[in-house]
Write a protein that holds these residues in place. Structure first.
Motif, PDB file in Angstrom:
ATOM      1  N   LEU A  44     -33.852  23.352  13.377  1.00 45.55           N
ATOM      2  CA  LEU A  44     -34.459  22.338  12.596  1.00 45.55           C
ATOM      3  C   LEU A  44     -34.339  20.722  13.365  1.00 45.55           C
ATOM      4  CD1 LEU A  44     -33.978  21.773   8.871  1.00 45.55           C
ATOM      5  CD2 LEU A  44     -33.341  19.744  10.323  1.00 45.55           C
ATOM      6  N   GLU A  45     -35.537  19.925  13.245  1.00 46.02           N
ATOM      7  CA  GLU A  45     -35.554  18.800  13.398  1.00 46.02           C
ATOM      8  C   GLU A  45     -35.663  17.697  12.396  1.00 46.02           C
ATOM      9  OE1 GLU A  45     -37.744  15.947  17.112  1.00 46.02           O
ATOM     10  OE2 GLU A  45     -38.753  17.691  16.446  1.00 46.02           O
ATOM     11  N   THR A  46     -34.749  16.842  12.389  1.00 40.11           N
ATOM     12  CA  THR A  46     -34.920  15.667  11.152  1.00 40.11           C
ATOM     13  C   THR A  46     -36.134  14.979  11.548  1.00 40.11           C
ATOM     14  OG1 THR A  46     -32.361  16.094  10.864  1.00 40.11           O
ATOM     15  CG2 THR A  46     -33.406  14.027  10.014  1.00 40.11           C
ATOM     16  N   LEU A  47     -36.781  14.700  10.567  1.00 41.77           N
ATOM     17  CA  LEU A  47     -37.846  13.573  10.606  1.00 41.77           C
ATOM     18  C   LEU A  47     -37.745  12.454  10.050  1.00 41.77           C
ATOM     19  CD1 LEU A  47     -40.755  16.152   9.957  1.00 41.77           C
ATOM     20  CD2 LEU A  47     -39.685  15.744  12.031  1.00 41.77           C
ATOM     21  N   GLY A  48     -37.608  11.270  10.932  1.00 41.79           N
ATOM     22  CA  GLY A  48     -37.737  10.124  10.325  1.00 41.79           C
ATOM     23  C   GLY A  48     -38.626   9.310   9.694  1.00 41.79           C
ATOM     24  N   GLU A  49     -38.363   8.005   9.380  1.00 45.67           N
ATOM     25  CA  GLU A  49     -39.578   7.094   8.630  1.00 45.67           C
ATOM     26  C   GLU A  49     -40.570   6.926   9.622  1.00 45.67           C
ATOM     27  OE1 GLU A  49     -39.625   6.293   5.693  1.00 45.67           O
ATOM     28  OE2 GLU A  49     -37.690   6.182   4.817  1.00 45.67           O
ATOM     29  N   GLY A  50     -40.445   6.792  10.870  1.00 54.15           N
ATOM     30  CA  GLY A  50     -41.397   6.628  11.792  1.00 54.15           C
ATOM     31  C   GLY A  50     -41.867   7.789  12.580  1.00 54.15           C
ATOM     32  N   THR A  51     -42.871   7.724  13.408  1.00 55.03           N
ATOM     33  CA  THR A  51     -43.111   8.929  14.451  1.00 55.03           C
ATOM     34  C   THR A  51     -42.822   8.801  15.861  1.00 55.03           C
ATOM     35  OG1 THR A  51     -45.393   7.781  14.646  1.00 55.03           O
ATOM     36  CG2 THR A  51     -45.245   9.378  12.718  1.00 55.03           C
ATOM     37  N   SER A  52     -41.617   8.948  15.894  1.00 56.96           N
ATOM     38  CA  SER A  52     -40.763   8.672  17.402  1.00 56.96           C
ATOM     39  C   SER A  52     -39.703   9.398  17.387  1.00 56.96           C
ATOM     40  CB  SER A  52     -40.773   7.218  17.520  1.00 56.96           C
ATOM     41  OG  SER A  52     -39.742   6.806  16.906  1.00 56.96           O
ATOM     42  N   ILE A  53     -39.244   9.782  18.826  1.00 54.61           N
ATOM     43  CA  ILE A  53     -37.798  10.407  18.902  1.00 54.61           C
ATOM     44  C   ILE A  53     -36.904   9.495  18.190  1.00 54.61           C
ATOM     45  CG2 ILE A  53     -36.403  11.527  20.357  1.00 54.61           C
ATOM     46  CD1 ILE A  53     -38.609  12.217  22.258  1.00 54.61           C
ATOM     47  N   GLU A  54     -36.837   8.310  18.470  1.00 54.05           N
ATOM     48  CA  GLU A  54     -36.092   7.342  18.209  1.00 54.05           C
ATOM     49  C   GLU A  54     -35.868   7.459  16.517  1.00 54.05           C
ATOM     50  OE1 GLU A  54     -37.700   5.475  21.901  1.00 54.05           O
ATOM     51  OE2 GLU A  54     -38.287   6.676  20.109  1.00 54.05           O
ATOM     52  N   ALA A  55     -36.885   7.583  15.844  1.00 52.51           N
ATOM     53  CA  ALA A  55     -36.850   7.492  14.243  1.00 52.51           C
ATOM     54  C   ALA A  55     -36.074   8.620  13.925  1.00 52.51           C
ATOM     55  CB  ALA A  55     -38.296   7.352  13.867  1.00 52.51           C
ATOM     56  N   ASN A  56     -36.313   9.998  14.581  1.00 53.47           N
ATOM     57  CA  ASN A  56     -35.836  11.079  14.159  1.00 53.47           C
ATOM     58  C   ASN A  56     -34.415  11.205  14.687  1.00 53.47           C
ATOM     59  OD1 ASN A  56     -38.410  11.964  13.922  1.00 53.47           O
ATOM     60  ND2 ASN A  56     -38.546  13.216  15.289  1.00 53.47           N
TER      61      ASN A  56
END
Length: 367
Positions: free
Chosen positions: A86-98
């Motif tokens: 699983l990959e957690t998905l952050g607020e933005g659309t970037s690896i840094e956000a994740n």
């Protein structure tokens, strides 16, 4: 609720609880709901996006960018485990956000399930730079077993600072966690250069034990059985004949794998000084089969050859297969074999196909 408005978190959490019930892991309704809530939480803010819309982040976990891949692992005693990559998905659309979203989640999980962060703290600065490169920096594995709390693992990207220094990161990570003496033995078994045998993942188990397992994964581009066995020599107690049989059946009796690469992993446990305790091979069957009917037949053959009940897999597919098996390829993306310590067994990987289905592959390409 139609698919157009169903959120990714609703889809994946629902499949998780249904899958656990299907293979006998949910001993109560509460357990099924706990697993579903955990997965929903781990998907992060991005899990709220409807799957009727294209994925906001092109996760590399699955071919259609679903940030989750299921798997059904069965050990020699026939005991099943459901696992999620699983990959957690952050607020933005970037690896840094994740990564930021995953870092916020980590201490909550550690407190709730009582695991140590010592191994994570020892290597985090290596694998989590300010400006990560590649397609990911942090993936999770969640393992669900009957009567046990969920177990967690973190996958780091060795190429997160560039491919040229991937080996240096792996060497440093092994050294910090007490396995530095094993790296030279591994390195000399790889083909020259950094193009054919590449470091894919560096993973750490998040356990309550003081000495968690560490695993190093390699992708063998344009690889064959001979390279697998050469790499397997970096581990003890490897059952070479099992690797031969597995590769022949799962790969359709081919010699060289020129599509998606073979992947191997070495498992390091306390006391491993110069060699690993376990070795696994992962074969991307979706690149070497016409459709999922063929992939399932190979999975059945492997389970039967190990004396394991194929009905578990069939029950799992009643949950996850949302179309006829011969109408696509990739519902079963990988097959894998584990040998050596801490335990041996087979794993069948299963895709949610939340966003898309890959059409069947012409027989000429699959072979």
């Amino acid at each position: 609720m139609g698919k157009a408005t169903l959120s990714l978190a609703d889809d994946i959490s629902g499949l998780t609880s249904e899958l656990c019930r299907a293979v006998g892991l949910s001993h109560s309704t509460n357990a099924a709901e706990e697993y579903a809530d955990l997965v929903r939480e781990m998907l992060g803010p991005g899990g709220d996006r409807p799957i009727g819309q294209p994925p906001a982040w092109p996760s590399d976990v699955a071919d259609d960018h679903t940030p989750v891949e299921f798997s059904l692992a069965v050990d020699r005693a026939g005991r099943p485990a459901v696992r999620l990559l699983l990959e957690t998905l952050g607020e933005g659309t970037s690896i840094e956000a994740n990564v930021c979203a995953a870092q916020e989640l980590l201490p909550r999980l550690a407190e709730r399930y009582g695991f140590s962060l010592a191994a994570f703290d020892a290597v985090a600065d290596l694998f989590l730079p300010k400006h990560p490169q590649g397609r990911f920096a942090w993936w999770w594995s969640v393992v669900l077993r009957l009567g046990l709390p969920p177990a967690f693992k973190i996958y780091f990207n060795p190429e997160v600072r560039g491919r040229a220094v991937a080996g240096e990161l792996v060497e440093a990570g092994l050294d910090r966690l007490g396995f530095g003496g094993a790296y030279p033995n591994l390195r000399r078994r790889l083909r020259p250069g950094d193009e054919l045998d590449r470091y894919s993942f560096f993973s750490i188990d998040l356990h309550t034990q003081p000495d968690p397992r560490v695993k190093v994964y390699l992708s063998h581009h344009d690889g064959d059985l001979a390279q697998l066995l050469r790499t397997a020599g970096a581990a003890r107690q490897v059952e070479e004949e099992q690797i031969r049989e597995f590769t022949a059946i799962a790969g359709g009796h081919r010699g060289r794998f020129t599509g998606r690469p073979l992947i191997s992993s070495l498992s390091f446990l306390a006391g491993d000084t110069d060699r690993a305790s376990g070795f696994s091979v992962y074969l991307p069957v979706r690149d070497y089969a016409e459709d999922d009917e063929v992939a399932l037949a190979r999975a059945h053959a492997l389970l039967a050859g190990h004396g394991l009940d194929r009905a578990l897999l069939d029950r799992a597919l009643t949950v996850l297969a949302r179309r006829p098996l011969n109408e696509g390829v990739g519902l079963i993306p990988h097959l894998s074999l584990r040998t050596g310590r801490p335990h041996t067994g087979l794993t069948v990987y299963l895709s949610a196909e939340s966003y898309a289905v890959t059409p069947p592959r012409p027989e000429s390409l699959a072979s």
